[in-house]
Motif scaffolding. Structure first.
Motif, mmCIF file in Angstrom:
data_model
loop_
_atom_site.group_PDB
_atom_site.id
_atom_site.type_symbol
_atom_site.label_atom_id
_atom_site.label_comp_id
_atom_site.label_asym_id
_atom_site.label_seq_id
_atom_site.Cartn_x
_atom_site.Cartn_y
_atom_site.Cartn_z
ATOM 1 N N CYS A 173 0.825 -1.219 0.000
ATOM 2 C CA CYS A 173 0.000 0.000 0.000
ATOM 3 C C CYS A 173 0.860 1.270 0.000
ATOM 4 O O CYS A 173 1.647 1.492 0.913
ATOM 5 C CB CYS A 173 -0.913 -0.020 1.223
ATOM 6 S SG CYS A 173 -1.839 1.499 1.418
ATOM 7 N N THR A 175 -0.112 4.303 0.533
ATOM 8 C CA THR A 175 -0.485 5.220 1.621
ATOM 9 C C THR A 175 0.222 4.805 2.902
ATOM 10 O O THR A 175 0.760 5.638 3.635
ATOM 11 C CB THR A 175 -2.009 5.230 1.831
ATOM 12 O OG1 THR A 175 -2.641 5.524 0.592
ATOM 13 C CG2 THR A 175 -2.426 6.263 2.856
ATOM 14 N N TYR A 182 -1.884 5.290 9.180
ATOM 15 C CA TYR A 182 -2.996 4.781 8.356
ATOM 16 C C TYR A 182 -3.310 3.339 8.768
ATOM 17 O O TYR A 182 -2.401 2.518 8.910
ATOM 18 C CB TYR A 182 -2.581 4.846 6.878
ATOM 19 C CG TYR A 182 -3.561 4.241 5.905
ATOM 20 C CD1 TYR A 182 -4.911 4.569 5.936
ATOM 21 C CD2 TYR A 182 -3.140 3.341 4.933
ATOM 22 C CE1 TYR A 182 -5.810 4.014 5.031
ATOM 23 C CE2 TYR A 182 -4.028 2.787 4.017
ATOM 24 C CZ TYR A 182 -5.356 3.127 4.078
ATOM 25 O OH TYR A 182 -6.243 2.571 3.188
ATOM 26 N N CYS A 219 -7.541 6.006 1.846
ATOM 27 C CA CYS A 219 -7.302 5.049 0.758
ATOM 28 C C CYS A 219 -7.536 5.739 -0.570
ATOM 29 O O CYS A 219 -8.592 6.319 -0.800
ATOM 30 C CB CYS A 219 -8.246 3.862 0.898
ATOM 31 S SG CYS A 219 -8.261 2.835 -0.573
ATOM 32 N N ALA A 222 -5.758 2.794 -5.197
ATOM 33 C CA ALA A 222 -4.781 2.398 -6.222
ATOM 34 C C ALA A 222 -4.841 0.891 -6.447
ATOM 35 O O ALA A 222 -4.278 0.382 -7.414
ATOM 36 C CB ALA A 222 -3.385 2.796 -5.789
ATOM 37 N N THR A 223 -5.495 0.187 -5.536
ATOM 38 C CA THR A 223 -5.716 -1.268 -5.573
ATOM 39 C C THR A 223 -4.438 -2.119 -5.606
ATOM 40 O O THR A 223 -4.489 -3.290 -5.971
ATOM 41 C CB THR A 223 -6.648 -1.721 -6.743
ATOM 42 O OG1 THR A 223 -5.970 -1.580 -7.964
ATOM 43 C CG2 THR A 223 -7.945 -0.977 -6.768
ATOM 44 N N CYS A 225 -3.087 -3.209 -3.109
ATOM 45 C CA CYS A 225 -3.320 -4.203 -2.053
ATOM 46 C C CYS A 225 -4.024 -5.432 -2.618
ATOM 47 O O CYS A 225 -3.585 -6.566 -2.402
ATOM 48 C CB CYS A 225 -4.134 -3.593 -0.924
ATOM 49 S SG CYS A 225 -5.625 -2.753 -1.451
HETATM 50 S S1 SF4 Z 1 -6.383 0.708 -2.578
HETATM 51 FE FE1 SF4 Z 1 -5.206 -0.564 -1.190
HETATM 52 S S2 SF4 Z 1 -3.095 -0.101 -1.723
HETATM 53 FE FE2 SF4 Z 1 -4.320 1.532 -2.549
HETATM 54 S S3 SF4 Z 1 -4.349 3.147 -0.981
HETATM 55 FE FE3 SF4 Z 1 -6.168 1.861 -0.680
HETATM 56 S S4 SF4 Z 1 -5.515 0.394 0.833
HETATM 57 FE FE4 SF4 Z 1 -3.647 1.239 -0.005
#
Ligand code: SF4
Ligand code: SF4
Ligand code: FES
Lengths: 272, 106
Positions: A173, A175, A182, A219, A222-223, A225
């Motif tokens: 992630c 972030t 976070y 969040c 950006a996926t 994760c």
């Molecule tokens: S989508 Fe997932 S990787 Fe992207 S900012 Fe949110 S928690 Fe983090």
């Protein structure tokens, strides 16, 4: 010519494993050490690491437990991507080359070599109260029957029950990389899992935890994760649904429209 | 104010920027809409004050989000919020004053 099952375990290639070595208690800087090992088709990264530890360098540290993608403790960066060592075959990640690079998960402090400190990760997980909270304490103490649930209610959170707490999503992630406060994809998607559980009454208790400056609103979808989750959980989706849940509640709307989750969804998830 | 309220306002002001910005553009470039909007000074003033307020809220909240992600410290987070709010209000006051002057209302 027919191949016998034993042939699958015959060594077929020599691979160089480039491993991150660092003991923060002793070393000023981390260093890379290379080990050469013979691998067969079925050799996993975990097999290779165990062989290095047994035959070449007993000082190498890493973590594992189940060896079958169930406990989540062997997650690490394999060729720059978050993966489970016990489920990843060396030849699959080598992509025809003879070098595989292993380093500890990003966004975690290193304890030693490939083993990371999960304290803050588990603190964040615990912070969202990942258990069923009930108001009917009498019923809890003296149960008169099961808490029943329809298949639609179950389908709302089904995929999130597969989470291993391996930390791969947290490590990927962006972030989390900058904002250490976070809550992260794992904890937030677990908060969603419990907040939509029809047996749970803890919605209001969890709101002050997830609806904060360092909660679900950080969040950026950006996926990354969901991209790396070894169990095909979609934490990014869970966080977006959590945001929706909070906004719907703000306007006094029910958490879900009745037709939102169809029973077929369970089949869909199981087929993946 | 809960973070969800701040972020809801962020999304709403994003939409308002598009709508009021479009009206502003049309008012200055389309003769028909221009006549309608600039012909009525209060309509023009209302659109511009909503546009400016949305723009400032959206921009300063964006900066707040970036800063609190970069410096995730509870005390610092509160300080950033208040500092940006004060700068935002001051900028809005100056903006409205300029607008009123340009419209000949002060
Ligand atoms: S989508 Fe997932 S990787 Fe992207 S900012 Fe949110 S928690 Fe983090
Ligand atoms: S959501 Fe997936 S990647 Fe994240 S901790 Fe759970 S199993 Fe691991
Ligand atoms: S050792 Fe349990 S998941 Fe890899």
């Amino acid at each position: 010519m027919e191949q016998s099952s034993m042939d699958l375990w015959k060594p077929i290639k020599v691979i160089r494993l480039r491993v991150y070595r660092y003991n923060p208690k002793k070393d000023y800087f981390p260093e890379w050490r290379e080990y050469e090992i013979e691998v067969s088709r079925g050799t996993t990264i975990l097999d290779a690491l165990l062989r290095i530890k047994e035959e070449i360098d007993p000082s190498l540290s890493f973590r594992y437990s189940c060896g079958q993608a169930l406990c989540g403790s062997c997650a690490m960066m394999i060729n720059g991507r978050q993966m489970l060592a016990c489920r990843t075959r060396v030849l699959e990640v080598a992509h025809g080359r003879d070098l595989v690079e292993l380093r500890p998960l990003d966004n975690f402090p290193v304890i030693r070599d490939l083993a990371c400190d999960f304290t803050s990760f588990f603190e964040k997980h615990r912070a969202v109260k990942p258990w069923i909270i009930r108001k009917d304490s009498d019923e809890l103490d003296n149960p008169t029957g099961e808490y029943k649930q329809s298949i639609e209610e179950y389908a709302r959170y089904y995929q999130f029950t597969d989470c291993l707490k391996c930390g791969a999503c947290y490590s990927a992630c962006p972030t989390t990389a900058t904002d250490h406060a976070y809550l992260g994809p794992q904890a937030l998607s677990q908060a969603y899992r419990y907040m939509v559980d029809s047996r749970d009454d803890g919605f209001d208790e969890r709101i002050p935890i997830v609806d904060t400056e360092h909660g679900c609103w950080r969040c950026h979808f950006a996926t990354s994760c969901s991209d790396v989750c070894p169990k095909y959980v979609d934490p990014a989706q869970g966080i977006q649904l959590l945001k929706k849940l909070i906004i719907r509640r703000k306007f006094g709307l029910k958490p879900h429209r009745p037709a939102e989750v169809l029973p077929s969804k369970i089949g869909e998830v199981k087929r993946r | 104010m809960r973070e969800s309220t701040k972020m809801l306002l962020h999304y709403i002001t994003g939409l308002l920027i598009v709508v009021t910005g479009l009206i502003h553009l049309l008012a200055n470039n389309d003769p028909n809409v221009g006549k309608l909007i600039t012909g009525n000074v209060y309509l023009y003033l209302t659109n511009m004050s909503v546009f400016l307020a949305s723009l400032l809220y959206h921009a300063f909240n964006g900066i707040r989000v970036i800063l609190i992600e970069l410096v995730p410290d509870a005390c610092w987070t509160r300080l950033i919020g208040w500092a940006l709010l004060l700068i935002g209000i001051a900028t809005y006051a100056v903006g409205i004053q300029v607008l009123l002057m340009s419209l000949g209302l002060v």
